[in-house]
Design an enzyme around this catalytic site. Structure first.
Site, PDB file in Angstrom:
ATOM      1  N   HIS A   1       0.877  -1.173   0.000  1.00 42.08           N
ATOM      2  CA  HIS A   1       0.000   0.000   0.000  1.00 42.08           C
ATOM      3  C   HIS A   1       0.915   1.225   0.000  1.00 42.08           C
ATOM      4  CE1 HIS A   1      -3.064   2.847   1.134  1.00 42.08           C
ATOM      5  NE2 HIS A   1      -3.985   1.906   1.133  1.00 42.08           N
TER       6      HIS A   1
ATOM      7  N   ARG B   1      -5.152  10.118  -1.753  1.00 44.22           N
ATOM      8  CA  ARG B   1      -4.642  10.308  -3.124  1.00 44.22           C
ATOM      9  C   ARG B   1      -5.802  10.491  -4.083  1.00 44.22           C
ATOM     10  NH1 ARG B   1      -2.481   5.855  -5.250  1.00 44.22           N
ATOM     11  NH2 ARG B   1      -3.085   4.538  -3.524  1.00 44.22           N
TER      12      ARG B   1
END
Ligand code: FAD
Length: 570
Positions: free
Chosen positions: A238, A260
């Protein structure tokens, strides 16, 4: 040393989504059976299902379909998934989500019209992720645990499984050897069917997300008992693990992908964006692409004080960030970072193992009596797992395993264990209590460094063979190293030693499988083989304890590369 003994018709190892669903389904199918759930921690309080933030993928909406969910899973897995397993995942996820809501009492977020709210997750062509805010796992685990507590299901909490024991002629499993962590005594549980659901967990990497109780014990036991593991090179990272220094367990924990997605920027130590130079989608590229770009910048030395990178959200407006990412803002503040208005240090973090025990769609393995489900199993996700398919996997196949075991034991008797195998397992576990004490922490640091630097996000042949040599050396040193405290009850150093032994064994399997796959695909990237091979001849790695890796062809039972099950796209 003679272990205590008891019998249970069905024995379940692990109390995550897979283990608890198996217990409930086996009990529903045959309430008269003796069912035992054995777990390293406390039931309902450990493992990763509890940590699920984002949610659960399921094709519920009229505009969505199981075919679409299936194609996303196959394409996301880069054509490596076993298609029958993936099909079972997407079709039975619908039943499980209704069972979670209507029978077990989960409350998921809803739309104003009363339908279940489904949100977007990366890599999917439809917004199909069911959730309860950003604490979906707690809702699922609390309801599952309550239902298990309410039934006549036995619990062995703080019992660590240490060996799967076969019959003397090796034709089936006879039971499992445990250490009762509260006393340090051994217990052998004879069972007519055993489920392996200890949840994998790539905690051999310096930065990792899974809970500390997960140390690949199940996979190490499976290797020792002679089973093959598939897709072990496929470890998912991740991109945004929190980086707050070595002194805190918060380092490595996930800052959610939505940061993000909402437009957050990743900056190097020089405080400039670097993602646009790597991918047209910049920070919104897939997990593997972003993690690789981050690792490359780190190798260049473009790093923060703790050796990572920054995430910056302030340009979106601190008020908006505080409002939309309350939990993340608080988590960062706990570690001294201002997510809303400042910079937060982040690092890619090992999150999930796509690999695991080879198994059939009814959760059987090649060892009669042994079943597998959840993150201990391999083949559902192939080269990459879609966010939201992890908890679907553990609950779907946990339920399948419960049904299968209840059917299986109708014609099965208890089997006698191989006593020599029990003695050998006890001797292995006792070793650190009599060997001269040494520095386990130093061994752990070496393991972290080896896996992170050479078997992590970027791999190549030379680094992998150095890693293999280092892992062999670590294994030998660990065997010679004892623990200082030799009391038996709650001896965490002893369990740490056992944890390390599992992590080194499984780390070796990851390394050997990564060396065998001479291409880049999904989560596996080889600097010396940067391209993906022909999809039509896709093959998966299958590894055994002696390190032999066999490449086995993927059977395209439902769809071939270049084709689709989606009618409108055909
Ligand atoms: C931070 C985080 C966020 C995540 N978010 C999502 C998400 O949003 N959506 C999604 O789909 N997936 C997500 N995942 C992945 C998901 O959590 C897992 O795929 C899934 O829950 C695994 O379920 P499981 O039952 O196989 O294992 P777990 O739930 O991890 O349970 C394993 C159990 O085995 C026990 N155990 C371990 N070793 C032993 C032993 N030797 N003896 C006895 N018991 C043992 C453990 O104590 C635990 O009870 C996330 C994972 C993490 C770490």
């Amino acid at each position: 040393m003679v272990p205590q003994a008891r019998d249970s018709d069905i024995l379940i190892l692990g109390a995550g989504g897979a283990g608890l669903f198996a217990a409930l389904h086996a009990h529903k199918a045959a309430p008269e059976l003796g069912i035992t759930v054995a777990v390293k921690g406390l039931l309902g309080k450990c493992g990763c299902t509890r940590m699920v933030q984002g949610g659960y993928n399921v094709a519920l909406a009229a505009e969505d379909s199981v075919e679409r969910h299936f194609m996303d899973t196959i394409e996301g897995g880069k054509w490596l998934p076993d298609q029958e397993l993936a099909w079972k995942l997407v079709t039975l996820a619908i039943e499980r989500i209704h069972e979670l809501e209507n029978e077990l009492g989960c409350f998921f977020d809803r739309n104003p019209d009363g339908t279940i709210h489904q949100k977007a997750f990366a890599g999917q062509s439809f917004d199909r992720t069911v959730h309860k805010g950003d604490l979906t796992g707690i809702e699922i685990m609390n309801r599952l645990a309550e239902q298990v507590w309410a039934r006549r299901i036995q619990r062995l909490e703080e019992h660590r499984a240490v060996e799967l024991i076969k019959t003397a002629d090796g034709d089936a499993i006879a039971g499992v050897l445990f250490i009762d962590m509260r006393t340090g005594d051994y217990l052998f549980v004879r069972a007519r069917a055993v489920l392996l659901a200890t949840g994998g967990g790539p905690t051999m990497y310096r930065y990792h997300t899974p809970s500390g109780d997960k140390t690949c014990d199940g996979l190490a036991m499976a290797l020792r008992v002679g089973l093959a593991l598939r897709d072990m090179e496929m470890v998912q990272f991740h991109p945004t693990g929190l980086l707050a220094g070595a002194h805190t367990r918060m380092t490595g924990t996930v800052l959610e992908e939505g940061l993000r997605g909402a437009g957050g920027f990743l900056l190097g130590g020089n405080k400039e964006r670097f993602m646009p130079a790597y991918d047209a989608k910049a920070e919104r590229a897939t997990r593997d692409v972003v993690s690789r770009a981050m690792f490359t910048e780190m190798r260049k030395g473009n790093t923060t004080p703790h050796g990572g990178l920054y995430i910056s959200m302030a340009h979106l407006g601190p008020e908006r960030v505080r409002r939309e990412f309350k939990g993340m803002v608080e988590r960062c503040a706990d570690c001294g970072f201002d997510l809303a208005g400042g910079l937060v240090e982040v690092v890619p973090t090992a999150h999930y193992m796509m690999g695991g025990v080879e198994f059939a769609a009814d959760c059987t393995t090649v060892l009669p009596g042994l079943f597998v489900a959840g993150e201990d199993s391999g083949g559902v996700h192939g080269a990459n797992r879609l966010g939201g398919n992890g908890v679907a996997n553990s609950t779907v196949f946990g339920a399948v395993a419960g049904d299968s075991m209840a059917r299986f034991i109708k014609k099965e008797k208890f089997r006698e264990p191989d006593r020599r195998a029990i003695d050998a397992a006890i001797a292995r576990c006792e070793r650190p209590l009599s060997a001269p004490s040494g520095d386990l922490e130093a061994l752990r640091e070496r393991l972290y460094d080896t896996m992170w630097e050479r078997v992590g996000i970027l791999r190549e042949a030379g680094g992998l063979s150095q890693a293999l040599a280092e892992l062999d050396a670590l294994d030998a040193e660990l065997a010679r190293t004892g623990v200082i405290d030799t009391t038996r009850a709650f001896n965490l150093s002893w369990h740490d030693w056992l944890n390390l032994q599992s992590l080194v064994a499984v780390g070796r399997a990851i390394t050997q499988a990564a060396a065998a796959r001479q291409e880049s695909r999904g989560a596996h990237y080889r600097g010396d083989f940067p391209h993906t091979g022909a999809l039509e001849t896709s093959a998966y790695t299958s590894i055994r304890a002696d390190g032999t890796v066999t490449m086995k062809p993927v059977a395209f039972t439902r769809v071939r590369p270049g084709q689709t099950l989606l009618k409108h796209a055909a």
